[in-house]
Design a protein around this motif. Structure first.
Motif, PDB file in Angstrom:
ATOM      1  N   ASP A  63      10.671   6.700   3.987  1.00 31.47           N
ATOM      2  CA  ASP A  63      10.962   7.632   2.894  1.00 31.47           C
ATOM      3  C   ASP A  63      11.210   6.803   1.645  1.00 31.47           C
ATOM      4  O   ASP A  63      11.969   5.827   1.685  1.00 31.47           O
ATOM      5  N   THR A  83       6.266   4.726   9.081  1.00 29.40           N
ATOM      6  CA  THR A  83       6.747   5.863   8.298  1.00 29.40           C
ATOM      7  C   THR A  83       8.033   5.473   7.580  1.00 29.40           C
ATOM      8  O   THR A  83       8.969   4.980   8.209  1.00 29.40           O
ATOM      9  N   ARG A 101       8.703  11.567   2.413  1.00 30.29           N
ATOM     10  CA  ARG A 101       8.322  10.896   3.653  1.00 30.29           C
ATOM     11  C   ARG A 101       6.868  10.436   3.525  1.00 30.29           C
ATOM     12  O   ARG A 101       5.985  11.210   3.173  1.00 30.29           O
TER      13      ARG A 101
END
Length: 159
Positions: free
Chosen positions: A31, A29, A36
């Motif tokens: 950003d 994950t 995101r």
């Protein structure tokens, strides 16, 4: 999609492309440009699971000083934006983390395009992520219970 060929990992039509520096949340994950993103096709351990911090640190090393191109392709069942993320030299971040033994191919979502990049015994090493892929959430529950018990014992020992 060619199995094991990350250049053939075409997850579907690209809805939009985001570019910018990446802020790493965990191994799968990041950003980019204030959005995101869940990396397409892989599963990395959670931060509080075995090898979770290693996966995050590896992703940080890959992204440091780079402008990431994120090809937004989907939204997952949890409402997260899914993207195939590429470094300026064309390397696929998902493929790079799998090659380092810090993420698993998730065939349900990737079609198996990262499978051949998995290192030997990685599914044993990343056993919690492997259990999640098989739907064995009781394994996660047992791990979390043991972790909670250890935290309680440690807290009681400090009193």
């Amino acid at each position: 999609m060619g199995e094991g060929d990350p250049s053939a990992c075409a997850p579907g039509p690209v809805r939009k492309i985001l570019k910018g520096k990446a802020w790493v949340i965990d191994g799968d994950t990041i950003d980019v440009a204030g959005v995101r993103l869940r990396l397409f096709g892989i599963d990395a351990p959670e931060l509080d699971h075995p090898h979770g911090l290693n996966a995050k640190r590896a992703m940080m090393r890959l992204c440091k000083g780079q402008i990431v191109s994120a090809e937004v392709v989907d939204e997952d069942a949890h409402g997260r934006t899914v993207a195939r993320c590429l470094l300026p030299d064309g390397r696929d971040l998902s493929a790079e983390l799998v090659k380092q033994g810090l993420a698993l191919d998730w065939p349900k979502f990737s079609g198996g395009c990262y499978a051949a990049l998995e290192v030997a015994d990685v599914r044993r090493k990343l056993w919690l992520a492997a259990a999640r892929q098989k739907g064995h959430m009781h394994v996660w529950a047992q791990f979390e219970a043991r972790k909670g018990a250890r935290a309680s014992e440690a807290g009681g020992a400090k009193s």
